[in-house]
Motif scaffolding. Structure first.
Motif, PDB file in Angstrom:
ATOM      1  N   VAL A 172       0.358  -1.072   0.337  1.00 17.80           N
ATOM      2  CA  VAL A 172      -0.184  -0.359   0.174  1.00 17.80           C
ATOM      3  C   VAL A 172       0.774   1.203   0.682  1.00 17.80           C
ATOM      4  N   MET A 173       1.651   1.266   0.583  1.00 13.96           N
ATOM      5  CA  MET A 173       2.960   2.189   0.232  1.00 13.96           C
ATOM      6  C   MET A 173       3.727   2.502  -0.493  1.00 13.96           C
ATOM      7  N   GLN A 174       4.140   1.286  -1.357  1.00 13.42           N
ATOM      8  CA  GLN A 174       4.845   1.180  -2.689  1.00 13.42           C
ATOM      9  C   GLN A 174       3.583   1.923  -3.488  1.00 13.42           C
ATOM     10  N   ARG A 175       2.235   1.632  -3.644  1.00 15.79           N
ATOM     11  CA  ARG A 175       1.525   2.478  -3.898  1.00 15.79           C
ATOM     12  C   ARG A 175       1.177   4.030  -3.893  1.00 15.79           C
ATOM     13  N   TYR A 176       1.535   4.537  -2.874  1.00 13.89           N
ATOM     14  CA  TYR A 176       0.770   5.627  -2.835  1.00 13.89           C
ATOM     15  C   TYR A 176       2.050   6.580  -3.224  1.00 13.89           C
ATOM     16  N   THR A 177       3.424   5.667  -3.105  1.00  9.45           N
ATOM     17  CA  THR A 177       4.899   7.161  -2.635  1.00  9.45           C
ATOM     18  C   THR A 177       4.777   6.800  -4.172  1.00  9.45           C
ATOM     19  N   GLN A 178       3.478   6.696  -5.090  1.00  9.48           N
ATOM     20  CA  GLN A 178       4.126   6.690  -6.677  1.00  9.48           C
ATOM     21  C   GLN A 178       2.822   7.344  -7.294  1.00  9.48           C
ATOM     22  N   GLU A 179       1.704   8.045  -6.454  1.00  8.80           N
ATOM     23  CA  GLU A 179       0.723   8.847  -6.887  1.00  8.80           C
ATOM     24  C   GLU A 179       0.456  10.316  -7.019  1.00  8.80           C
ATOM     25  N   GLY A 180       0.267  10.605  -7.314  1.00  8.85           N
ATOM     26  CA  GLY A 180       0.145  13.078  -8.020  1.00  8.85           C
ATOM     27  C   GLY A 180      -1.200  13.424  -6.194  1.00  8.85           C
ATOM     28  N   ARG A 181      -1.319  12.407  -5.439  1.00 14.54           N
ATOM     29  CA  ARG A 181      -2.343  12.240  -4.363  1.00 14.54           C
ATOM     30  C   ARG A 181      -1.362  12.668  -3.465  1.00 14.54           C
ATOM     31  N   SER A 182      -1.870  13.134  -1.904  1.00 10.59           N
ATOM     32  CA  SER A 182      -0.600  14.036  -0.862  1.00 10.59           C
ATOM     33  C   SER A 182      -0.996  13.020   0.095  1.00 10.59           C
ATOM     34  N   PHE A 183      -1.540  11.781  -0.405  1.00  8.94           N
ATOM     35  CA  PHE A 183      -1.542  11.108   0.824  1.00  8.94           C
ATOM     36  C   PHE A 183      -0.441   9.904   1.552  1.00  8.94           C
ATOM     37  N   ALA A 184       1.225  10.138   0.914  1.00  9.31           N
ATOM     38  CA  ALA A 184       2.615   9.928   0.612  1.00  9.31           C
ATOM     39  C   ALA A 184       3.032  10.881   2.035  1.00  9.31           C
ATOM     40  N   LEU A 185       2.207  12.693   1.814  1.00  9.78           N
ATOM     41  CA  LEU A 185       2.922  13.382   2.379  1.00  9.78           C
ATOM     42  C   LEU A 185       3.079  13.789   3.347  1.00  9.78           C
ATOM     43  N   VAL A 186       0.916  13.081   3.635  1.00  4.17           N
ATOM     44  CA  VAL A 186       0.925  12.835   5.099  1.00  4.17           C
ATOM     45  C   VAL A 186       0.990  12.161   5.746  1.00  4.17           C
ATOM     46  N   ALA A 187       1.176  11.227   5.463  1.00  5.37           N
ATOM     47  CA  ALA A 187       2.450   9.720   6.394  1.00  5.37           C
ATOM     48  C   ALA A 187       3.275  10.601   6.846  1.00  5.37           C
ATOM     49  N   ALA A 188       4.458  11.058   5.469  1.00  4.54           N
ATOM     50  CA  ALA A 188       5.567  11.524   6.200  1.00  4.54           C
ATOM     51  C   ALA A 188       5.086  12.713   7.200  1.00  4.54           C
ATOM     52  N   GLY A 189       4.620  13.448   6.660  1.00  2.85           N
ATOM     53  CA  GLY A 189       4.312  13.885   8.210  1.00  2.85           C
ATOM     54  C   GLY A 189       3.732  13.858   9.306  1.00  2.85           C
ATOM     55  N   VAL A 190       3.221  13.066   9.629  1.00  3.30           N
ATOM     56  CA  VAL A 190       2.348  11.936  10.810  1.00  3.30           C
ATOM     57  C   VAL A 190       3.928  11.064  11.012  1.00  3.30           C
ATOM     58  N   ALA A 191       4.642  10.820  10.523  1.00  2.00           N
ATOM     59  CA  ALA A 191       5.958  10.137  10.928  1.00  2.00           C
ATOM     60  C   ALA A 191       6.844  10.642  11.331  1.00  2.00           C
ATOM     61  N   VAL A 192       7.204  12.192  11.039  1.00  2.00           N
ATOM     62  CA  VAL A 192       8.117  13.108  12.212  1.00  2.00           C
ATOM     63  C   VAL A 192       7.209  13.737  12.855  1.00  2.00           C
ATOM     64  N   GLY A 193       5.827  14.024  13.271  1.00  2.00           N
ATOM     65  CA  GLY A 193       4.930  13.932  14.414  1.00  2.00           C
ATOM     66  C   GLY A 193       5.402  13.305  15.344  1.00  2.00           C
ATOM     67  N   THR A 194       5.161  11.811  14.906  1.00  2.00           N
ATOM     68  CA  THR A 194       5.446  10.777  15.667  1.00  2.00           C
ATOM     69  C   THR A 194       6.543  10.499  16.511  1.00  2.00           C
ATOM     70  N   TRP A 195       7.724  10.901  15.590  1.00  2.00           N
ATOM     71  CA  TRP A 195       9.708  11.389  16.081  1.00  2.00           C
ATOM     72  C   TRP A 195       9.786  12.027  17.225  1.00  2.00           C
ATOM     73  N   LEU A 196       8.955  13.863  16.971  1.00  2.00           N
ATOM     74  CA  LEU A 196       9.265  14.330  17.639  1.00  2.00           C
ATOM     75  C   LEU A 196       7.950  14.238  19.170  1.00  2.00           C
ATOM     76  N   LEU A 197       7.335  13.452  19.184  1.00  2.00           N
ATOM     77  CA  LEU A 197       6.312  12.756  20.636  1.00  2.00           C
ATOM     78  C   LEU A 197       7.142  12.393  21.481  1.00  2.00           C
ATOM     79  N   THR A 198       8.017  10.868  20.245  1.00  2.00           N
ATOM     80  CA  THR A 198       8.856  10.319  21.044  1.00  2.00           C
ATOM     81  C   THR A 198       9.725  10.382  21.843  1.00  2.00           C
TER      82      THR A 198
END
Length: 530
Positions: free
Chosen positions: A144-170
């Motif tokens: 599912v990540m391989q699919r949406y990291t190759q699409e011109g929509r925002s979903f992979a960027l949102v995942a990146a933002g949540v990942a950074v937020g999670t890292w900051l929280l931990t």
């Protein structure tokens, strides 16, 4: 469905030291995020163009991003306000590098790379270097990540933002500092640094919510993580998280209110299917099984565990959106909560690392020669997983992997159309073909269009009244009709009903070909109406 608290937050007594992670001397600092990032980049660039195919969701990004900033602002007043920030980002890329598939999809590729790298860094905090690498590699390999990291929509960027937020929280909730005089001396400095970390966390989560406000489910998941964290200053941490959450929600509220007025745009979403429920259930079962694995090395004691961070991040978005779909309005689409895959990776990766360490230790006990290292065993598992997924990975990089291919159908129009023909789109959304690739439609009269998408501030334009559509169709001897393949066109609007009725009573089908998930048919007018 319950999980023992011991598996969610390891018990701690007082303040504990922050020992070096097990095996840290063998792992350069860059290697833990670097390996997953490299794999994510390679998978993201592999077959990025998909033979030039563009499916309908990407077509919307492609067309809107080529408008001026004022025209985009005009559009979002009527529809797609939830994608405002993303459209402006792609617009800026198109301005700098031209409208092409690389510029369209590269932000998603980079989003996947950042997500894999940051989840690896987060996993290192929770389960050591090997657990971190495994978490990042698991995320990069998820289909599912391989699919949406190759699409011109925002979903992979949102995942990146949540990942950074999670890292900051931990980082805020992580291992305690040393006790004694030095700790008291540094207390003020640590509190100041903590405030800056909370500010960074708020900024990242707000920016992510502005990309897609459904990422606020991740904010709620982080709140559960704070509650599960055993910390002598837990009340202070919870207060700071609540203040941060209020700021993020308040900053996103105008977008939420504006998008709530455009709910007609998601009317196509059906109630959650049995397959969706089964998929979510399967993920939660795997996740719960992983929480039973002692993923943290014995000598590395932390306030957090992969379960206390990963399980809420996986469960809350899926279950929250499912609940909203049942109680409010059908909204559940798996790509809307793609970032929940981060939680699954934080559970599966450390579990795989623990398994590799355990197997390696048992082999060492029985054999004194050829002793394998856990890293080598993990690498073998990743290689086997890649090969096992290879058929799916190959199919994801073909035009047939998406609902349709706008450009393939456009080529069919170019082959069938003749000068003087009229063209009819059934429904109007299929006009995206002419917006993505205009030249083949240059000699065709769009018989239903009253106002162009740009002028009307819409995605597909405004159509004339049904009677005018009928008159325009009857003025042509030959029509090209574009609809969806696989079924007869359905009347979604009065305009669509007029198109279907006129075709049925005044025209005869002369040819029909399917291409890219769409049907391109030609009709000739009858001498006498049926």
């Amino acid at each position: 469905m319950s999980v023992p608290s011991a598996s969610l937050a390891p018990a701690t007594t007082g303040r504990i030291a922050d020992p070096a992670p097990v095996g840290a001397h063998r792992w350069p600092a860059w290697l833990v995020p670097g390996l997953p990032a490299s794999l994510a980049l390679a998978l993201g660039l592999w077959g990025l163009h998909r033979q030039g195919a563009v499916w309908r969701d990407e077509a919307a990004t492609w067309e809107v991003a080529q408008r001026s900033a004022s025209e985009i602002w005009h559009l979002i007043g009527n529809m797609d306000v939830v994608h405002t920030l993303y459209y402006l980002l792609v617009h800026a890329l198109f301005e700098g590098f031209g409208a092409n598939l690389t510029a369209l999809r590269l932000p998603s590729v980079l989003g996947g790379v950042v997500a894999a790298a940051v989840i690896a860094a987060t996993g290192r905090r929770l389960a050591g270097p090997l657990g971190g690498v495994a978490a990042g590699l698991a995320l990069a390999l998820l289909p599912v990540m391989q699919r949406y990291t190759q699409e011109g929509r925002s979903f992979a960027l949102v995942a990146a933002g949540v990942a950074v937020g999670t890292w900051l929280l931990t980082g805020v909730l992580g291992p305690a500092g040393p006790t004694g005089t030095s700790a008291r001396r540094d207390e003020h400095r640590n509190r100041t640094a903590g405030l800056w970390r909370w500010c960074a966390y708020a900024t990242v989560m707000l920016a992510t919510a502005l990309l897609n406000w459904l990422s606020l489910f991740a904010l709620a998941a982080h709140g559960i993580t704070v509650l599960l964290t055993r910390h002598e200053g837990q009340r202070r941490l919870l207060t700071r998280w609540l203040v941060t959450a209020v700021i993020v929600v308040a900053g996103t509220l105008p977008l939420i209110v504006a998008s709530s007025r455009q709910t007609r745009l998601v009317a196509w979403i059906q109630p959650p299917s049995a397959a969706s429920l089964l998929g979510v259930t399967a993920m939660l079962i795997v996740a719960l099984a992983c929480t039973r694995v002692p993923t943290t090395p014995d000598r590395q004691r932390t306030r957090l565990s992969p379960a206390s961070v990963g399980l809420p991040l996986l469960a809350v978005p899926h279950l929250g959106l499912l609940l909203a779909s049942w109680l409010v309005k059908p909204l559940y689409v798996d790509r809307y909560v793609l970032y929940a895959s981060l939680g699954l990776s934080l559970l599966v990766g450390p579990a795989l690392a623990w398994s590799a360490r355990t197997v390696a230790a048992r082999i060492r006990t029985r054999h004194h020669r050829g002793r394998p290292r856990a890293e080598a065993l993990l690498g073998a598992v990743v290689a086997v997983a890649f090969l096992a997924l290879l058929p799916l990975e190959l199919s994801l990089r073909t035009p047939l992997s998406r609902t349709d291919d706008v450009r393939a159908a456009t080529r069919e129009v170019a082959a069938l159309a003749r000068p003087g023909d009229g063209i009819v789109f059934l429904p109007a959304q299929r006009r995206d073909m002419a917006l993505v690739d205009p030249p083949p439609f240059g000699g065709l009269a769009d018989l239903a269009l009253a106002k162009s998408p740009t002028a009307s501030g819409t995605l597909y334009g405004v159509e004339v009244d049904p009677t005018e559509i009928q008159a325009a169709m009857l003025s042509r001897k030959r029509l090209v009709v574009v609809s969806d393949s696989g079924s007869s066109p359905q009347a979604e609007t009065p305009q669509d009903l007029a198109k279907l009725s006129t075709l049925a009573h005044h025209f005869t089908l002369t040819s029909s070909d399917d291409a890219g998930g769409r049907r391109v048919a030609t009709y000739e007018r009858n001498e006498r109406p049926r």
